[in-house]
Design a protein around this motif. Structure first.
Motif, PDB file in Angstrom:
ATOM      1  N   ASP A 299       0.773  -1.543   0.027  1.00  0.00           N
ATOM      2  CA  ASP A 299       0.003   0.355  -0.108  1.00  0.00           C
ATOM      3  C   ASP A 299       0.826   1.627   0.471  1.00  0.00           C
ATOM      4  O   ASP A 299       0.381   2.394   0.080  1.00  0.00           O
ATOM      5  N   HIS A 300       1.892   1.215   0.484  1.00  0.00           N
ATOM      6  CA  HIS A 300       2.657   2.475   0.639  1.00  0.00           C
ATOM      7  C   HIS A 300       3.495   2.566  -0.575  1.00  0.00           C
ATOM      8  O   HIS A 300       3.996   3.734  -1.085  1.00  0.00           O
ATOM      9  N   ALA A 301       3.826   1.644  -1.008  1.00  0.00           N
ATOM     10  CA  ALA A 301       4.288   1.551  -2.309  1.00  0.00           C
ATOM     11  C   ALA A 301       3.340   2.311  -3.598  1.00  0.00           C
ATOM     12  O   ALA A 301       3.964   2.924  -4.077  1.00  0.00           O
ATOM     13  N   ARG A 302       2.277   1.800  -3.917  1.00  0.00           N
ATOM     14  CA  ARG A 302       1.358   2.513  -4.705  1.00  0.00           C
ATOM     15  C   ARG A 302       1.182   3.775  -4.255  1.00  0.00           C
ATOM     16  O   ARG A 302       1.043   4.357  -5.086  1.00  0.00           O
ATOM     17  N   ALA A 303       1.100   4.064  -2.580  1.00  0.00           N
ATOM     18  CA  ALA A 303       1.158   5.404  -2.319  1.00  0.00           C
ATOM     19  C   ALA A 303       2.170   6.683  -2.785  1.00  0.00           C
ATOM     20  O   ALA A 303       2.132   7.943  -3.456  1.00  0.00           O
ATOM     21  N   LEU A 304       3.571   5.803  -2.944  1.00  0.00           N
ATOM     22  CA  LEU A 304       4.562   6.634  -3.167  1.00  0.00           C
ATOM     23  C   LEU A 304       4.707   6.700  -4.628  1.00  0.00           C
ATOM     24  O   LEU A 304       5.146   7.537  -5.177  1.00  0.00           O
ATOM     25  N   ALA A 305       3.918   5.525  -5.167  1.00  0.00           N
ATOM     26  CA  ALA A 305       4.441   5.923  -6.728  1.00  0.00           C
ATOM     27  C   ALA A 305       3.050   6.838  -7.131  1.00  0.00           C
ATOM     28  O   ALA A 305       3.313   7.295  -8.543  1.00  0.00           O
ATOM     29  N   GLU A 306       2.418   6.423  -6.971  1.00  0.00           N
ATOM     30  CA  GLU A 306       1.397   7.963  -7.357  1.00  0.00           C
ATOM     31  C   GLU A 306       1.477   9.041  -7.046  1.00  0.00           C
ATOM     32  O   GLU A 306       1.255   9.880  -7.915  1.00  0.00           O
ATOM     33  N   TYR A 307       2.005   9.791  -6.075  1.00  0.00           N
ATOM     34  CA  TYR A 307       2.900  10.892  -5.552  1.00  0.00           C
ATOM     35  C   TYR A 307       3.960  10.898  -6.511  1.00  0.00           C
ATOM     36  O   TYR A 307       4.056  12.345  -7.683  1.00  0.00           O
TER      37      TYR A 307
ATOM     38  N   VAL B 256      16.305   5.068  -9.082  1.00  0.00           N
ATOM     39  CA  VAL B 256      16.229   5.353  -8.160  1.00  0.00           C
ATOM     40  C   VAL B 256      15.420   4.089  -7.826  1.00  0.00           C
ATOM     41  O   VAL B 256      13.638   4.181  -8.213  1.00  0.00           O
ATOM     42  N   ARG B 257      15.529   3.386  -6.604  1.00  0.00           N
ATOM     43  CA  ARG B 257      14.403   1.686  -6.978  1.00  0.00           C
ATOM     44  C   ARG B 257      13.979   2.213  -4.900  1.00  0.00           C
ATOM     45  O   ARG B 257      14.870   2.375  -4.478  1.00  0.00           O
ATOM     46  N   ILE B 258      12.765   2.619  -5.025  1.00  0.00           N
ATOM     47  CA  ILE B 258      12.059   2.618  -3.911  1.00  0.00           C
ATOM     48  C   ILE B 258      11.913   1.696  -3.258  1.00  0.00           C
ATOM     49  O   ILE B 258      11.299   0.749  -3.366  1.00  0.00           O
ATOM     50  N   PHE B 259      12.224   1.118  -2.122  1.00  0.00           N
ATOM     51  CA  PHE B 259      11.439  -0.486  -1.613  1.00  0.00           C
ATOM     52  C   PHE B 259      10.391   0.222   0.082  1.00  0.00           C
ATOM     53  O   PHE B 259      11.640   0.474   0.721  1.00  0.00           O
ATOM     54  N   ALA B 260       9.631   0.511  -0.520  1.00  0.00           N
ATOM     55  CA  ALA B 260       8.751   1.249   0.686  1.00  0.00           C
ATOM     56  C   ALA B 260       8.658   0.398   1.915  1.00  0.00           C
ATOM     57  O   ALA B 260       8.538  -1.303   2.204  1.00  0.00           O
ATOM     58  N   GLY B 261       8.889   1.152   2.882  1.00  0.00           N
ATOM     59  CA  GLY B 261       9.214   0.674   3.857  1.00  0.00           C
ATOM     60  C   GLY B 261       7.133   0.038   4.905  1.00  0.00           C
ATOM     61  O   GLY B 261       6.832   0.513   4.354  1.00  0.00           O
ATOM     62  N   LEU B 262       7.597   0.036   6.548  1.00  0.00           N
ATOM     63  CA  LEU B 262       6.502   0.503   7.055  1.00  0.00           C
ATOM     64  C   LEU B 262       6.066   1.974   7.750  1.00  0.00           C
ATOM     65  O   LEU B 262       5.370   2.062   8.163  1.00  0.00           O
ATOM     66  N   ASP B 263       7.147   3.138   7.307  1.00  0.00           N
ATOM     67  CA  ASP B 263       7.318   3.778   8.211  1.00  0.00           C
ATOM     68  C   ASP B 263       6.358   4.747   6.911  1.00  0.00           C
ATOM     69  O   ASP B 263       5.652   4.610   6.171  1.00  0.00           O
ATOM     70  N   ASN B 264       6.000   5.966   7.946  1.00  0.00           N
ATOM     71  CA  ASN B 264       4.705   6.913   7.486  1.00  0.00           C
ATOM     72  C   ASN B 264       5.248   7.637   5.660  1.00  0.00           C
ATOM     73  O   ASN B 264       6.543   8.137   5.112  1.00  0.00           O
TER      74      ASN B 264
ATOM     75  N   PHE C  65       0.888  -4.801  -5.418  1.00  0.00           N
ATOM     76  CA  PHE C  65       1.648  -5.111  -6.650  1.00  0.00           C
ATOM     77  C   PHE C  65       3.344  -5.187  -6.587  1.00  0.00           C
ATOM     78  O   PHE C  65       4.151  -3.910  -6.945  1.00  0.00           O
ATOM     79  N   GLY C  66       3.230  -5.592  -5.156  1.00  0.00           N
ATOM     80  CA  GLY C  66       4.751  -5.763  -5.189  1.00  0.00           C
ATOM     81  C   GLY C  66       5.052  -3.931  -3.720  1.00  0.00           C
ATOM     82  O   GLY C  66       4.463  -2.933  -3.942  1.00  0.00           O
ATOM     83  N   PRO C  67       5.839  -4.233  -3.689  1.00  0.00           N
ATOM     84  CA  PRO C  67       6.585  -3.224  -2.759  1.00  0.00           C
ATOM     85  C   PRO C  67       7.738  -2.539  -3.369  1.00  0.00           C
ATOM     86  O   PRO C  67       8.507  -1.430  -2.467  1.00  0.00           O
ATOM     87  N   ALA C  68       8.439  -2.441  -4.506  1.00  0.00           N
ATOM     88  CA  ALA C  68       9.382  -1.208  -5.504  1.00  0.00           C
ATOM     89  C   ALA C  68       8.646  -0.513  -6.290  1.00  0.00           C
ATOM     90  O   ALA C  68       7.645  -0.873  -6.870  1.00  0.00           O
ATOM     91  N   VAL C  69       9.017   0.476  -6.252  1.00  0.00           N
ATOM     92  CA  VAL C  69       9.221   1.046  -6.696  1.00  0.00           C
ATOM     93  C   VAL C  69      10.190   1.931  -7.716  1.00  0.00           C
ATOM     94  O   VAL C  69      11.041   2.675  -7.250  1.00  0.00           O
ATOM     95  N   ASP C  70      10.763   2.312  -9.192  1.00  0.00           N
ATOM     96  CA  ASP C  70      11.333   2.521  -9.494  1.00  0.00           C
ATOM     97  C   ASP C  70      10.915   4.007 -10.452  1.00  0.00           C
ATOM     98  O   ASP C  70       9.890   4.326 -10.695  1.00  0.00           O
ATOM     99  N   PHE C  71      12.056   5.007 -10.650  1.00  0.00           N
ATOM    100  CA  PHE C  71      12.198   6.081 -11.406  1.00  0.00           C
ATOM    101  C   PHE C  71      13.270   7.010 -11.235  1.00  0.00           C
ATOM    102  O   PHE C  71      13.906   6.509 -10.601  1.00  0.00           O
ATOM    103  N   GLU C  72      13.307   7.381 -12.673  1.00  0.00           N
ATOM    104  CA  GLU C  72      14.446   7.904 -13.189  1.00  0.00           C
ATOM    105  C   GLU C  72      14.043   9.882 -13.325  1.00  0.00           C
ATOM    106  O   GLU C  72      13.603  10.337 -13.325  1.00  0.00           O
TER     107      GLU C  72
END
Length: 274
Positions: free
Chosen positions: A150-158, A245-253, A195-202
């Protein structure tokens, strides 16, 4: 203390496997290099990974592998067995690095090898602390992994909204949960719970900034924290001099992580005058 064979059997039941063993290995590829894991004609696929977090079509590749009398081995580390049931898609062997399963508490990296048939590979005798970490991690896995997803999705949308004027150029985001991802339709069919905990962005070329510089500008980059644990971690996918940059979303806010990413973007786009 739970016995290792009992824990391996528990993991096998979780993954719908007949057998499973745990081995110490730095990466899934290292585990595959062990005698008895891969044979001639076998194929190893990353379920989610590579440049842009591409999603493998396991059903199609399973048919191809069997056509050449080989087996299909699938690395499910990124989505984990919580997010991908590779055996249901046709995989013969699953491999999963257990950093996230064990909540970042492993002393040494462990890879689980599970199979729909008997395994000929021998497992390693794990340290009692590592066994305890895996045991406790399995107890809380579903709740934790759903938060990672859920946190990965939030960061991807941002990140997908990060274009001019805030960042001075569009950030190219790759996340299977976004409709813009080339494998989005496939991902909706082969991944579960998200869709997993990872997000890529360039980073945009116009910034003239590298992934290493960006990560250093992020106060909450998680680089000093264990992989798979509570904290979100940033990784320079193509090396520090690249732009990915690859983000592995954690349990933090995730709101705090998004704010930290935003501050780094603003600074790199408009650095203060010397």
């Amino acid at each position: 203390m739970v016995e290792q064979q009992e824990l391996e059997a528990r993991y096998a039941r979780r993954t719908s496997a007949k057998t499973a063993v745990f081995v110490y290995a730095g990466h899934v590829a290292d585990a595959c290099a062990r005698p008895g894991v891969m044979a001639e004609g076998d194929v190893l696929l990353d379920m989610v990974g590579g440049r842009g977090l591409r999603v493998a079509d396991i059903r199609a590749r399973a048919s191809e592998a069997r056509g050449t009398a080989g087996r299909l081995l699938v690395d499910i580390t990124v989505p984990s067995h919580f997010g991908c049931h590779a055996f249901e898609l046709g995989a013969d062997v699953q491999l999963e690095a257990l950093d996230r399963v064990a909540a970042g508490m492993l002393r040494r990296k462990v890879v689980a090898i599970s199979s729909r048939t008997d395994l000929t590979v021998a497992g390693d005798a794990l340290d009692p602390d590592d066994l305890a970490a895996i045991t406790q991690g399995l107890d809380s896995l579903h709740e934790r992994m759903q938060r990672h997803f859920d946190h990965a999705r939030a960061l991807a949308e941002y990140l997908s909204c990060c274009d001019s004027p805030i960042s001075g150029g569009r950030v190219a985001v790759s996340y299977p949960g976004l409709a813009s991802h080339p494998d989005h339709d496939l991902a909706t069919r082969v991944l579960v719970h998200g869709f997993g905990p990872a997000v890529d962005f360039e980073l945009p070329d116009a910034w003239g900034a590298t992934a290493g510089e960006f990560i250093r500008r992020c106060r909450l980059n998680g680089r000093s924290q264990p992989a798979g644990g509570f904290n979100t971690r940033l990784h320079a996918r193509d090396g520090s001099d690249g732009r990915a940059v690859r983000i592995f979303a954690g349990l933090d806010n995730p709101l705090e992580i998004a704010d930290d990413l935003d501050q780094a973007m603003r600074w790199l786009r408009n650095p203060p005058a010397p």
